[in-house]
Design a protein around this motif. Structure first.
Motif, PDB file in Angstrom:
ATOM      1  N   GLN A 523       0.833  -1.189   0.000  1.00 56.79           N
ATOM      2  CA  GLN A 523       0.000   0.000   0.000  1.00 56.79           C
ATOM      3  C   GLN A 523       0.877   1.251   0.000  1.00 56.79           C
ATOM      4  N   CYS A 524       0.405   2.265  -0.693  1.00 56.97           N
ATOM      5  CA  CYS A 524       1.172   3.500  -0.836  1.00 56.97           C
ATOM      6  C   CYS A 524       1.370   4.169   0.527  1.00 56.97           C
ATOM      7  N   PRO A 525       2.642   4.426   0.929  1.00 61.50           N
ATOM      8  CA  PRO A 525       2.900   5.104   2.209  1.00 61.50           C
ATOM      9  C   PRO A 525       2.329   6.526   2.202  1.00 61.50           C
ATOM     10  N   PRO A 526       1.999   7.075   3.370  1.00 66.05           N
ATOM     11  CA  PRO A 526       1.383   8.411   3.452  1.00 66.05           C
ATOM     12  C   PRO A 526       2.210   9.502   2.781  1.00 66.05           C
ATOM     13  N   GLU A 527       3.564   9.480   2.971  1.00 65.63           N
ATOM     14  CA  GLU A 527       4.365  10.553   2.381  1.00 65.63           C
ATOM     15  C   GLU A 527       4.364  10.487   0.851  1.00 65.63           C
ATOM     16  N   LYS A 528       4.287   9.276   0.312  1.00 63.57           N
ATOM     17  CA  LYS A 528       4.240   9.141  -1.145  1.00 63.57           C
ATOM     18  C   LYS A 528       2.851   9.491  -1.675  1.00 63.57           C
ATOM     19  N   GLU A 529       1.820   9.156  -0.898  1.00 65.23           N
ATOM     20  CA  GLU A 529       0.468   9.556  -1.296  1.00 65.23           C
ATOM     21  C   GLU A 529       0.347  11.076  -1.387  1.00 65.23           C
ATOM     22  N   LYS A 530       0.927  11.774  -0.396  1.00 67.68           N
ATOM     23  CA  LYS A 530       0.892  13.232  -0.409  1.00 67.68           C
ATOM     24  C   LYS A 530       1.611  13.782  -1.632  1.00 67.68           C
ATOM     25  N   ALA A 531       2.759  13.195  -1.958  1.00 69.58           N
ATOM     26  CA  ALA A 531       3.534  13.653  -3.111  1.00 69.58           C
ATOM     27  C   ALA A 531       2.791  13.401  -4.420  1.00 69.58           C
ATOM     28  N   ILE A 532       2.129  12.240  -4.518  1.00 66.76           N
ATOM     29  CA  ILE A 532       1.371  11.917  -5.732  1.00 66.76           C
ATOM     30  C   ILE A 532       0.196  12.870  -5.889  1.00 66.76           C
ATOM     31  N   ARG A 533      -0.480  13.192  -4.780  1.00 67.61           N
ATOM     32  CA  ARG A 533      -1.606  14.135  -4.850  1.00 67.61           C
ATOM     33  C   ARG A 533      -1.128  15.522  -5.289  1.00 67.61           C
ATOM     34  N   GLU A 534       0.070  15.917  -4.842  1.00 69.89           N
ATOM     35  CA  GLU A 534       0.626  17.195  -5.292  1.00 69.89           C
ATOM     36  C   GLU A 534       0.855  17.179  -6.797  1.00 69.89           C
ATOM     37  N   ALA A 535       1.339  16.051  -7.296  1.00 72.79           N
ATOM     38  CA  ALA A 535       1.554  15.926  -8.745  1.00 72.79           C
ATOM     39  C   ALA A 535       0.224  16.000  -9.494  1.00 72.79           C
ATOM     40  N   PHE A 536      -0.806  15.351  -8.955  1.00 73.16           N
ATOM     41  CA  PHE A 536      -2.126  15.402  -9.584  1.00 73.16           C
ATOM     42  C   PHE A 536      -2.611  16.845  -9.700  1.00 73.16           C
ATOM     43  N   LYS A 537      -2.408  17.620  -8.606  1.00 73.28           N
ATOM     44  CA  LYS A 537      -2.848  19.017  -8.622  1.00 73.28           C
ATOM     45  C   LYS A 537      -2.039  19.828  -9.630  1.00 73.28           C
ATOM     46  N   TYR A 538      -0.738  19.544  -9.685  1.00 73.79           N
ATOM     47  CA  TYR A 538       0.125  20.282 -10.618  1.00 73.79           C
ATOM     48  C   TYR A 538      -0.313  20.051 -12.063  1.00 73.79           C
TER      49      TYR A 538
END
Length: 542
Positions: A523-538
């Protein structure tokens, strides 16, 4: 009267099933008998009886069909690759045309005369430009390559396949010798141990190039320099040797990561006047000559005058899209596989196609964002259109729909759905891209009738549409690069897919997702989930 298991009955084969199995009626019961031909009179032993049907095998061929021939392949009765090696090609084409016509009439509820016929291949041997050989051991422990028996993981050893390219057979033999000499173990699907899973060879019909990819369950292999040297010496047309890393526990052949061991990462070939660079993941029809005929039919059915906007769903590496773009005002291709979209964009640039755009997205979700489409072209996988895609098509209401299909049953199902909602089946044409197997391709044209004849046009600009979800930077590769650059974290396609689902974004089925819901997966770790969500927003995805 009930049929008795193990009892022998005399019968005459009267038809073929969709997968090429012979069909007969015995005591009023439907019986399926493999490797038989229509017209065969034979003694059949019943091996299985169910509530409605039975299955048998030939004990004695009493009177052979006029369509029966001696198979040129010595393992045709064992290998699961071909089912029609024992009949003439004319009989095979008759069976395939009937298969398509029956599907359109019985499942699609259409006039069978709309099928104009079937276009056969000029050659039935060595036509495949793509070979994927499973690797295993025989009973004596020798390393073998070949093809699976029907419905099993048992490999039938094949050193010379009559439908694969001779280059592919030759290169697979060199890999086998290297594995034997340096004790490189094949992967065992039962124990989940071993190394080499498949040998994948792709050849370019027009370019003359070929590419070899080892699919390996481990990252380290012995004596790779020796293997590379031997492969290059054996086949001068080899332009790339790759290794694909696949540690999955299921039957999916290719993993996500591919590294170049030597040469070029892409294979070049030419199709329909365009040059293509193909990654191992990119879809490309396996029969080059027949693919050109198939795509020419699709372009013809599109009825383009140079003023139309065309949408091509399930576009792969852009082969059909570019063929359409040469005759249209604007062409748009949509595909969910990121590697294929990267290929498609590069191919458009290589061929100077300035009136074409490609987007990485689910076909159904993407289609729902378009309007004013003059012609819609779809070339879905074997399962056909999903409900989302069909609903999107009906919402768009394109005047013409050109449907390219590799499965008559799912084609007929979708045709029935679309015709039930106002479309008309104008015409269809079948093409044999896979001689000696039961597979067949079909192109159909659906129209909106009066809407098409009045030619109602809606002018629109892609720049005015909200395409943020499908913009260039939103591929899996671009997202991973963004996260690595801005957060210093490496994320996988699996993690990106997990977060997409959390955000309510649809994804495909090819991103390391297990078949069983009970299968363990990271499962995706929390810090990587946050980074992926930032990429989605970008990238404007959320």
């Amino acid at each position: 009267m009930e049929l008795m298991k193990n009892k022998v009955y005399r019968c005459r084969i009267s038809d073929y099933t969709a997968d090429g199995t012979g069909f007969a009626k015995i005591e009023g019961r439907a019986v399926f008998v493999p490797r038989t031909a229509v017209g065969d009179c034979c003694d059949v032993r019943i091996v299985k009886v169910t509530k409605n049907v039975a299955f048998g095998r030939v004990e004695k061929l009493v009177t052979p069909s006029r369509a029966r021939i001696t198979p040129a392949c010595p393992v045709s009765d064992k290998c699961g690759g071909c089912c029609y090696q024992h009949i003439t090609y004319e009989e095979e084409l008759r069976a395939k045309e009937k298969k398509v016509r029956d599907a359109l009439t019985r499942i699609g509820k259409q006039d069978g005369d709309r099928l104009l016929g079937i276009t056969g291949a000029e050659t039935t041997e060595h036509y495949r430009n793509k070979a994927q050989y499973p690797v295993g051991r025989d009973r004596e422990g020798n390393i073998v390559t070949g093809f699976y028996r029907p419905r099993s993981h048992d490999i039938v050893p094949v050193e010379r396949c009559l439908i694969q390219s001779e280059k592919a057979d030759h290169l697979a033999g060199i890999v086998r010798e290297w594995m034997t000499e340096f004790a490189v173990p094949p992967y065992d699907y039962e124990t989940k141990r071993g190394t080499i899973r498949h040998i994948y060879v792709r050849t370019g019909e027009k370019s003359g190039e070929c590419q070899l990819t080892l699919i390996s369950a481990t990252r380290k292999l012995p004596e790779l320099d020796t293997l590379i040297e031997r492969l290059r010496a054996a086949e001068p047309s080899l332009t790339g040797i790759l290794i694909n890393h696949n540690q999955r526990g299921d039957n999916v052949i290719l993993g996500d990561r591919t590294d170049v061991l030597w040469g070029e990462p892409m294979l070049e070939d030419r199709l329909c006047g365009n040059t293509f660079l193909l990654s191992p993941h990119a879809f490309y029809q396996v029969n080059h000559a027949q693919a050109e005929r198939l795509y020419a039919c699709a372009v013809d059915y599109a009825g383009l005058t140079g003023e139309e906007t065309v949408l091509d769903l399930y576009c792969g590496a852009g082969t059909i899209t570019l063929a359409l773009a040469a005759h249209a005002k604007h062409a748009v291709g949509v595909e969910i596989v990121p590697e294929a979209i990267e290929n498609a964009k590069n191919n458009a640039r290589r061929n100077g196609a300035e009136n074409v755009e490609f987007y990485c997205a689910d076909a159904g979700q993407a289609a729902g964002r378009f309007s004013g489409i003059d012609v819609l072209v779809v070339d879905p996988p074997r399962k056909g259109l999903d409900e989302t895609a069909r609903d999107a098509i009906l919402k768009m209401q394109p005047p013409r729909v050109v449907y390219v299909s590799c499965d008559p049953a799912t084609l007929a199902r979708d045709v029935a759905e679309l015709c039930g909602a106002g479309y008309t089946l104008e015409k269809a044409q079948a093409y044999d891209l896979f001689p000696r197997t039961f597979h067949v391709e079909t192109v159909v044209l659906l129209s909106k009738g009066e809407v098409d004849s009045k030619k109602i046009r809606v002018e629109f600009s892609l720049e005015d549409m909200d395409m943020s979800e499908f913009q260039d930077g939103a591929t899996y590769t671009q997202i991973k690069d963004y996260v690595l650059e801005h957060r210093g974290l490496k994320v996988s396609n699996l993690y990106i897919s997990q977060i997409k689902r959390k955000c309510g974004i649809g994804v495909g089925k090819n991103y390391n997702l297990p078949k069983s819901e009970d299968s363990r997966q990271p499962q995706c770790p929390p810090e990587k989930e946050k980074a992926i969500r930032e990429a989605f927003k970008y990238f404007g995805i959320i």
